[in-house]
Design a protein around this motif. Structure first.
Motif, mmCIF file in Angstrom:
data_model
loop_
_atom_site.group_PDB
_atom_site.id
_atom_site.type_symbol
_atom_site.label_atom_id
_atom_site.label_comp_id
_atom_site.label_asym_id
_atom_site.label_seq_id
_atom_site.Cartn_x
_atom_site.Cartn_y
_atom_site.Cartn_z
ATOM 1 N N ALA A 169 42.727 32.370 39.073
ATOM 2 C CA ALA A 169 41.639 32.723 38.150
ATOM 3 C C ALA A 169 41.910 32.187 36.747
ATOM 4 O O ALA A 169 40.997 31.698 36.065
ATOM 5 C CB ALA A 169 41.459 34.239 38.114
ATOM 6 N N LEU A 170 43.176 32.260 36.305
ATOM 7 C CA LEU A 170 43.526 31.704 34.995
ATOM 8 C C LEU A 170 43.200 30.216 34.936
ATOM 9 O O LEU A 170 42.672 29.719 33.936
ATOM 10 C CB LEU A 170 45.019 31.914 34.713
ATOM 11 N N LYS A 171 43.512 29.525 36.017
ATOM 12 C CA LYS A 171 43.252 28.078 36.073
ATOM 13 C C LYS A 171 41.751 27.804 36.092
ATOM 14 O O LYS A 171 41.247 26.896 35.432
ATOM 15 C CB LYS A 171 43.916 27.494 37.322
ATOM 16 N N GLN A 172 41.020 28.609 36.864
ATOM 17 C CA GLN A 172 39.581 28.388 37.011
ATOM 18 C C GLN A 172 38.803 28.707 35.741
ATOM 19 O O GLN A 172 37.916 27.947 35.338
ATOM 20 C CB GLN A 172 39.039 29.233 38.158
ATOM 21 N N TYR A 173 39.155 29.848 35.078
ATOM 22 C CA TYR A 173 38.316 30.340 33.976
ATOM 23 C C TYR A 173 38.883 30.050 32.589
ATOM 24 O O TYR A 173 38.144 30.111 31.604
ATOM 25 C CB TYR A 173 38.076 31.840 34.135
ATOM 26 N N GLY A 174 40.177 29.771 32.484
ATOM 27 C CA GLY A 174 40.767 29.434 31.194
ATOM 28 C C GLY A 174 40.500 30.490 30.139
ATOM 29 O O GLY A 174 40.752 31.677 30.351
ATOM 30 N N LYS A 175 39.944 30.070 29.009
ATOM 31 C CA LYS A 175 39.703 30.980 27.886
ATOM 32 C C LYS A 175 38.623 32.018 28.197
ATOM 33 O O LYS A 175 38.471 32.996 27.462
ATOM 34 C CB LYS A 175 39.313 30.186 26.642
ATOM 35 N N GLU A 176 37.871 31.802 29.279
ATOM 36 C CA GLU A 176 36.812 32.744 29.666
ATOM 37 C C GLU A 176 37.323 33.841 30.617
ATOM 38 O O GLU A 176 36.535 34.603 31.164
ATOM 39 C CB GLU A 176 35.654 31.988 30.334
ATOM 40 N N ILE A 177 38.637 33.915 30.811
ATOM 41 C CA ILE A 177 39.196 34.874 31.762
ATOM 42 C C ILE A 177 38.826 36.315 31.399
ATOM 43 O O ILE A 177 38.728 37.177 32.266
ATOM 44 C CB ILE A 177 40.739 34.729 31.882
ATOM 45 N N GLY A 178 38.573 36.573 30.127
ATOM 46 C CA GLY A 178 38.189 37.910 29.675
ATOM 47 C C GLY A 178 36.863 38.387 30.250
ATOM 48 O O GLY A 178 36.557 39.577 30.221
ATOM 49 N N PHE A 179 36.079 37.460 30.814
ATOM 50 C CA PHE A 179 34.805 37.822 31.443
ATOM 51 C C PHE A 179 34.884 37.776 32.970
ATOM 52 O O PHE A 179 33.929 38.133 33.654
ATOM 53 C CB PHE A 179 33.697 36.877 30.970
ATOM 54 N N HIS A 180 36.036 37.318 33.494
ATOM 55 C CA HIS A 180 36.176 37.146 34.946
ATOM 56 C C HIS A 180 37.535 37.670 35.411
ATOM 57 O O HIS A 180 38.348 36.915 35.956
ATOM 58 C CB HIS A 180 36.035 35.666 35.314
ATOM 59 N N PRO A 181 37.810 38.956 35.219
ATOM 60 C CA PRO A 181 39.148 39.460 35.531
ATOM 61 C C PRO A 181 39.438 39.505 37.034
ATOM 62 O O PRO A 181 38.587 39.933 37.825
ATOM 63 C CB PRO A 181 39.135 40.873 34.934
ATOM 64 N N VAL A 182 40.646 39.055 37.406
ATOM 65 C CA VAL A 182 41.091 39.111 38.798
ATOM 66 C C VAL A 182 42.543 39.588 38.794
ATOM 67 O O VAL A 182 43.435 38.872 38.340
ATOM 68 C CB VAL A 182 40.989 37.738 39.497
ATOM 69 N N GLY A 183 42.768 40.797 39.296
ATOM 70 C CA GLY A 183 44.114 41.358 39.279
ATOM 71 C C GLY A 183 44.539 41.858 40.645
ATOM 72 O O GLY A 183 43.980 41.462 41.679
ATOM 73 N N THR A 184 45.551 42.753 40.647
ATOM 74 C CA THR A 184 46.053 43.362 41.887
ATOM 75 C C THR A 184 45.729 44.848 41.952
ATOM 76 O O THR A 184 46.207 45.546 42.828
ATOM 77 C CB THR A 184 47.587 43.216 41.981
ATOM 78 N N GLY A 185 44.941 45.345 41.002
ATOM 79 C CA GLY A 185 44.717 46.776 40.861
ATOM 80 C C GLY A 185 43.875 47.377 41.973
ATOM 81 O O GLY A 185 43.351 46.673 42.847
ATOM 82 N N PRO A 186 43.688 48.699 41.927
ATOM 83 C CA PRO A 186 42.973 49.402 42.997
ATOM 84 C C PRO A 186 41.470 49.116 43.027
ATOM 85 O O PRO A 186 40.817 49.338 44.036
ATOM 86 C CB PRO A 186 43.238 50.873 42.694
#
Length: 511
Positions: A169-186
């Motif tokens: 996701a970091l690679k895909q969205y770059g500086k826009e990651i704040g609008f496209h969060p992808v984590g390991t959370g519940p």
């Protein structure tokens, strides 16, 4: 030395009562919070609330329990080299991000490389600037090498900002990651309507068996205190935080609600710009500490939901030193002002970092108390934009700050983050939050030396010396440590407010 903590991953959120309308299933939740979210990238958020929301879908390597004790999350253990420079972390195996990417050492490296790079221009860079390099040992082992010993490093990795984001996701969205969060959370991110809500849904591939227990959560910013409280009464929200102190009695009268006052590490204070007259004189600063009745302030502004400050650092923080609160003694205050050359007092300004009802009450109370010892203050309550432009972005030569009412919550749970950003010489705005522009070479040395040692006894002595000096120098009027007031439907269980004002809802459930 190998370190293991009781496993207890941290996350965040809350819940809506069942049957609140056909649009909501039985296990959906709405949380009414006090302000809008600035970003869903924890590394670029300066506010605890945005990071708390991000804990719905993100996790870090470490976290804290309800007493601010360190726990493992995505890391199972760590070892530190004898020279204090190298941290080797064992990662929890078999964890997947929401996009199917594997959580592994490469993912940790991608995040820490980004966080420790000044060219990333992230607001939380200061938490990671001590990292020299991050190396992949194998899929489940990562090695982090520091530029110099920094014994609070694991606490920094437990800060809510230190989330692990999907490298894809970091690679895909770059500086826009704040609008496209992808984590390991519940929970998995669904949508962010920037004026109205953030919606998350249960992640079916979550690595903790049997969790989460909710189907979805809607975070809803509700700026008006009274509206937030009213939403609980009508069942529009299952949880609300913060609850205005003056509303506590009303909500306690509702048999369907619980009102909870939780301990905090949120310190309230008024900084004084020590580079400007008359605050360059320690007698003036001490006088103003004697001039304000902390017990009366707590009754008037906090409806009793606070305790007088017992030091520069709240007692729940590791390595805090406790003192007798500054007593209320207006005669002593007037005598000190006279000794300092201000027998008739002086005129100055008092700004506030917030403009909500509690802040307004603190300003008015302080104004009245200071007037009784001859100090006349004009008060200004700021919104977030004003604060950023006039306080946080302005250096000592151009600042208009004289007295400044604000608060600090050290979300690393350790004394370094409770002291260094507020009292070290290099932490003056615009770098960090030393709005007193306080500078004491011995305090600077104590804080630096404390980070260079892993010996707890030595650290305790250094932090105590720093706190002794700060307490005596009085660059702040030390006011209070808040209690955190929230309210929720009795149908809700397994949720609590953390001492740093974020949330834990690992086992949150609705009847």
């Amino acid at each position: 030395m190998k370190h293991r903590f009781q496993r207890n991953a941290l996350v965040a959120a809350v819940l809506l009562a069942a049957g609140a309308g056909p649009a909501w299933a039985a296990k959906d939740a709405v949380i009414a919070v006090a302000s809008n979210f600035t970003t869903l990238d924890p590394y670029d958020a300066n506010d605890t609330l945005s990071q708390a929301v991000a804990k719905s879908f993100y996790q870090g390597l470490f976290g804290f329990d309800k007493d601010m004790k360190l726990v493992n999350v995505l890391a199972d253990s760590y070892e530190v080299s004898k020279d204090g420079l190298t941290y080797t972390l064992k990662l929890h195996p078999g964890v997947k991000f929401h996009d199917g990417t594997a959580f592994d050492a490469e993912a940790v490296k991608a995040n820490l490389d980004r966080a420790s790079n000044p060219d990333s221009h992230l607001k939380r860079y200061n938490l990671f600037k001590m990292i020299d390099k991050t190396e992949v040992v194998d899929a489940n082992t990562v090695k982090i090498v520091l530029k110099a010993p920094f014994s609070a490093f694991i606490n920094n990795l437990a800060h809510p900002a230190a989330a692990i984001i999907s490298p894809a996701a970091l690679k895909q969205y770059g500086k826009e990651i704040g609008f496209h969060p992808v984590g390991t959370g519940p929970y998995q991110f669904v949508t962010w309507n920037q004026t109205d809500f953030v919606k998350v849904k249960k992640f079916d591939g979550y690595w903790k068996q049997g969790l989460p227990k909710l189907d979805s959560i809607t975070w809803r910013p509700v700026v008006d205190n009274n509206t937030r409280a009213a939403m609980l009464q009508t069942g529009e929200a299952t949880f609300a935080f913060p609850i205005p102190y003056e509303q506590a009695k009303v909500l306690e009268g509702n048999a369907k609600l619980d009102v909870v006052a939780a301990p905090s590490i949120l310190q309230r204070y008024i900084s004084m710009n020590v580079t400007q007259k008359p605050f360059d004189n320690p007698k003036v600063r001490q006088a103003l500490n004697y001039a304000i009745n902390k017990d009366a302030l707590i009754k008037v502004a906090f409806s009793g939901y606070a305790v007088p400050a017992e030091g520069p650092v709240p007692p729940a923080i590791d390595f805090a030193t406790r003192y007798q609160p500054w007593p209320y003694d207006p005669a002593k205050a007037r005598a000190l002002l006279k000794e300092a050359g201000y027998p008739n007092g002086f005129t100055t300004s008092l700004w506030s970092s917030h403009n909500h009802s509690t802040a307004q009450k603190v300003l008015q109370f302080a104004q009245q108390q200071l007037a009784q010892v001859g100090v006349k203050v004009t008060v200004t309550a700021m919104d977030a934009g004003q604060r950023a432009a006039q306080v946080e972005s302005v250096g000592v030569k151009d600042t208009g700050v004289r007295m400044f009412y604000t608060g600090w919550s050290a979300s690393t749970g350790e004394a370094d983050w409770a002291l260094s950003p507020l009292f070290s010489t290099q932490a003056a705005p615009p770098k960090q939050f030393n709005t007193a522009f306080y500078s004491n070479p011995q305090v600077d040395k104590d804080l630096t030396d404390a980070l260079a040692t892993t010996d707890r006894t030595e650290k305790q002595a250094l932090y105590k010396d720093a706190q002794d000096r700060i307490w005596a120098d009085a660059p702040w009027i030390f006011l209070a440590t808040e209690r955190l007031l929230s309210a929720n439907s009795k149908q809700l269980s397994g949720f609590y407010v953390m001492p740093d004002t974020s949330f834990n809802f690992d086992n949150a459930d609705l009847k």
